[in-house]
Design an enzyme around this catalytic site. Structure first.
Site, PDB file in Angstrom:
ATOM      1  N   ASP A   1      37.177 -10.351  51.888  1.00  0.00           N
ATOM      2  CA  ASP A   1      38.316 -11.362  52.027  1.00  0.00           C
ATOM      3  C   ASP A   1      38.053 -12.570  53.115  1.00  0.00           C
ATOM      4  OD1 ASP A   1      39.974  -9.858  50.400  1.00  0.00           O
ATOM      5  OD2 ASP A   1      41.290  -8.883  51.982  1.00  0.00           O
TER       6      ASP A   1
ATOM      7  N   LYS B   1      21.080  -7.009  53.369  1.00  0.00           N
ATOM      8  CA  LYS B   1      22.147  -5.750  53.399  1.00  0.00           C
ATOM      9  C   LYS B   1      23.509  -6.519  53.812  1.00  0.00           C
ATOM     10  CE  LYS B   1      18.147  -3.493  54.589  1.00  0.00           C
ATOM     11  NZ  LYS B   1      17.743  -3.342  53.185  1.00  0.00           N
TER      12      LYS B   1
ATOM     13  N   HIS C   1      16.349  -8.385  49.880  1.00  0.00           N
ATOM     14  CA  HIS C   1      16.292  -7.354  50.794  1.00  0.00           C
ATOM     15  C   HIS C   1      17.555  -7.168  51.827  1.00  0.00           C
ATOM     16  CE1 HIS C   1      14.653  -4.889  54.277  1.00  0.00           C
ATOM     17  NE2 HIS C   1      14.410  -4.220  53.260  1.00  0.00           N
TER      18      HIS C   1
END
Length: 486
Positions: free
Chosen positions: A411, A406, A404
Site C-alpha cells: 500500500d 528481496k 537478487h
C-alpha cells in the site's frame, strides 16, 4: 563361514530397519507440514540408504554441540540488554500507520521491543555505488566496524573494501568480520584472509564446513545475513553480498546480480548490533553488546513519523517469526502488494495468503528473475505459477540480470527489505535478517525501483502459460516434490 555372513546380513538389515523406524518416528513426532512429512517419508522408504544419508545431512535443524548450547539461551540473555534498551523511551515510535500496526505489534510481542524512530534511511539500488558509499563510511569510522556476509568474493571493488578495512584497523578502529564458511570459501582460500588478520581485523569463519562436521551438524544451515555496523550509528542491510557486480558469476551467462541495500543513520544500529552480538557469541562464545543509544541521536534531523523494526531468524532466535511476519504483512494489504524475490518456493500458507490477497481485490505483483542460477529452484517455482495466475497475481520475469533483491511493498507505505528469499531455506533454516520500514517517503523510493524492475521485465501471460508442453509440467511436479527439502 556361511553362518557368519548370514549373521552379518541380518544385522545390517536389523540396523537398517531400526534407523528407518527411528527416522519415521522423528518425522511423525515433530509437527511438520504434510507435504514436507510425506516428502521425507517417501525419500527414506523409496531410496534405501541414500534416503537415510539425506535425512542425517538435511533432515533436522541443528548446530554444533557448543553452538546449540549457546543458541538455546542466547535470546534470553539478550533480553537483559533489551530491558535496558527499553528504558531509552525516546527512541521508540508510539504509533504506526494503519497498514503497519499489526506487523509492528507482532514484532514487539515476539522480539520484545517496539519500532524505532529517529533514523535517516537511504535506499541504495546500485551495487557499485553502494560499495563506494560504504568505503567512504569505513574510512570515516572512528570506533568500531562490524560486518557479516554470506559471500565475500575477492576481486575488483571488493578488494577496495578490504583495503579500507585494513587501513581502519591500523589506525585503531576495532574491526570484526564474520563470513559464512560455505558462501565465502574463495575469501578464506585467498591471501586477503591472512593479510586482513595480520592488520588486526578479527575474522570469524561462521558455521565451518569440513568432513568432520558433516557428522556433527547439518551443513545447509547457513549464515545468510548481510549486516554492516559503523560506530554504533551507521548501519547497512539488504540483499547485497560483498562482491564486485562486474565480476561475480559472470561465467554463468545470467548477467549482473541486481540488489537492494539500506543505509541507515540512527538508533536502529543498536538493535542490529544486538543481532550481530548474538551471532558473534554463537560462533566465538564472547559477547560484544553495543552501547545504548544516546539522546544526541535525536538532535539530528530525522523523519519523526517513520519507524523501523529488525526481524532476525535462525537457531536461537524467535521461532517462525519471519514466516509470521510475511503472512501478517500480506494479510494487511488493502490496495497493492509488490514482491521481488530471486527464489519463489513459498510455503502453502504464504501461497494461500498471496492468492487470497489477489482474490480480495488487492493488486498483487511478483517480480522474479527470468534467468536463474539454480536449476532446482527455477523448476520448483514454476509449479506455483498456474495457481498464482488463476488468482489474478501478475508475475513479471526480470530480463536484465539476476534479480537478487528481496523486497515487499504494501500500500505504498510499509516496506520489507532484507535477506529472506521466499523459499524453505530462508523461512525455516538460515540466519536471516529483514528490516520492516513504516515510512511513506522510503516506500515511494522502493516503489520507483520496483517500477523500474517491471519496465525491464516481461509479463507472464496466463493463456500462453497454460499451453506449455506436457513434459515441462511433469518436470515441474518432480521438482515440486523436492521443494520442501530445498
Amino acid at each position: 563361514m556361511d553362518i557368519f555372513y548370514d549373521l552379518i546380513k541380518w544385522l545390517v538389515v536389523l540396523i537398517y530397519w531400526l534407523l528407518i523406524a527411528n527416522i519415521t518416528y522423528r518425522i511423525l513426532i515433530k509437527r511438520r507440514s504434510i507435504p514436507s512429512s510425506m516428502s521425507w517419508l517417501l525419500t527414506i522408504y523409496i531410496l534405501p540408504f541414500i534416503g537415510i544419508a539425506i535425512w542425517f545431512f538435511f533432515g533436522e535443524l541443528y548446530l554444533g554441540k557448543r553452538q546449540k548450547k549457546i543458541a538455546r539461551k542466547i535470546w534470553s540473555i539478550s533480553n537483559t540488554y533489551l530491558n535496558e534498551l527499553k528504558s531509552c523511551k525516546y527512541i521508540f515510535q508510539i504509533k504506526n500507520s494503519e497498514v503497519a500496526t499489526s506487523l509492528f505489534q507482532l514484532c514487539k510481542h515476539r522480539q520484545g521491543i517496539s519500532g524505532i524512530k529517529n533514523n535517516n534511511i537511504t535506499l541504495l539500488t546500485n551495487t557499485k555505488k553502494t560499495m563506494e558509499v560504504l568505503i567512504r563510511d569505513i574510512y570515516s569510522a572512528r570506533k568500531n566496524i562490524e560486518m557479516v556476509f554470506y559471500i565475500w568474493k575477492p576481486g575488483g571493488i571488493a578488494d577496495d573494501v578490504a583495503v579500507a578495512l585494513i587501513d581502519s584497523a591500523k589506525r585503531g578502529v576495532h574491526c570484526r568480520l564474520m563470513l559464512d564458511s560455505a558462501g565465502s570459501v574463495e575469501f578464506f582460500r585467498s591471501p586477503w584472509f591472512n593479510v586482513m588478520k595480520k592488520s588486526g581485523i578479527e575474522i570469524v569463519e561462521a558455521l565451518k564446513v569440513s568432513l568432520i562436521r558433516i557428522f556433527l551438524r547439518r551443513l545447509d544451515v547457513r549464515q545468510h545475513r548481510k549486516i554492516i555496523l559503523i560506530d554504533n550509528y551507521i548501519s547497512y542491510s539488504g540483499s547485497m553480498n560483498l562482491v564486485d557486480p562486474y565480476l561475480f558469476k559472470q561465467s554463468s551467462g545470467i548477467g549482473q546480480w541486481i540488489d537492494l541495500m539500506t543505509r541507515i543513520e540512527g538508533p536502529i544500529a543498536t538493535t542490529m548490533g544486538i543481532i550481530y552480538s548474538c551471532d558473534w557469541e554463537i560462533e566465538t562464545g564472547f559477547k560484544i553488546l553495543p552501547k545504548l543509544p544516546s539522546k544526541e541521536m535525536l538532535k539530528k534531523k530525522c523523519n519523526q513519523n517513520s519507524s523501523v523494526q529488525v526481524i532476525a531468524s535462525g537457531p536461537g532466535f524467535p521461532k517462525n517469526v519471519i514466516h509470521q511476519a510475511l503472512l501478517t504483512a500480506i494479510y494487511s494489504a488493502r490496495n497493492e502488494l509488490i514482491m521481488t524475490t530471486p527464489y519463489l518456493v513459498p510455503s502453502d500458507d504464504l501461497l494461500h495468503a498471496i492468492c487470497t490477497a489477489a482474490q480480495r481485490g488487492v493488486k498483487v505483483s511478483i517480480i522474479i528473475p527470468l534467468y536463474h542460477d539454480s536449476i532446482l529452484v527455477k523448476w520448483a517455482s514454476r509449479v506455483f505459477f498456474s495457481e498464482l495466475l488463476e488468482a489474478g497475481v501478475k508475475i513479471y520475469q526480470f530480463k536484465k540480470g539476476l534479480l537478487h533483491s528481496k523486497s515487499i511493498l504494501i500500500d505504498q507505505q510499509l516496506s520489507l527489505i532484507g535477506t529472506v528469499n521466499l523459499d524453505m531455506r530462508s523461512l525455516w533454516l538460515n540466519f536471516e535478517i529483514t528490516l520492516v520500514i513504516d515510512d511513506s517517503k522510503f516506500s515511494h523510493n522502493l516503489s520507483s525501483i520496483q517500477k523500474e524492475y517491471i519496465a525491464n521485465s516481461r509479463l507472464l501471460d496466463k493463456n500462453i502459460w497454460s499451453m506449455r508442453a506436457y513434459w515441462t509440467r511433469v518436470l515441474e511436479k518432480i521438482f515440486y516434490f523436492l521443494s520442501p527439502l530445498l
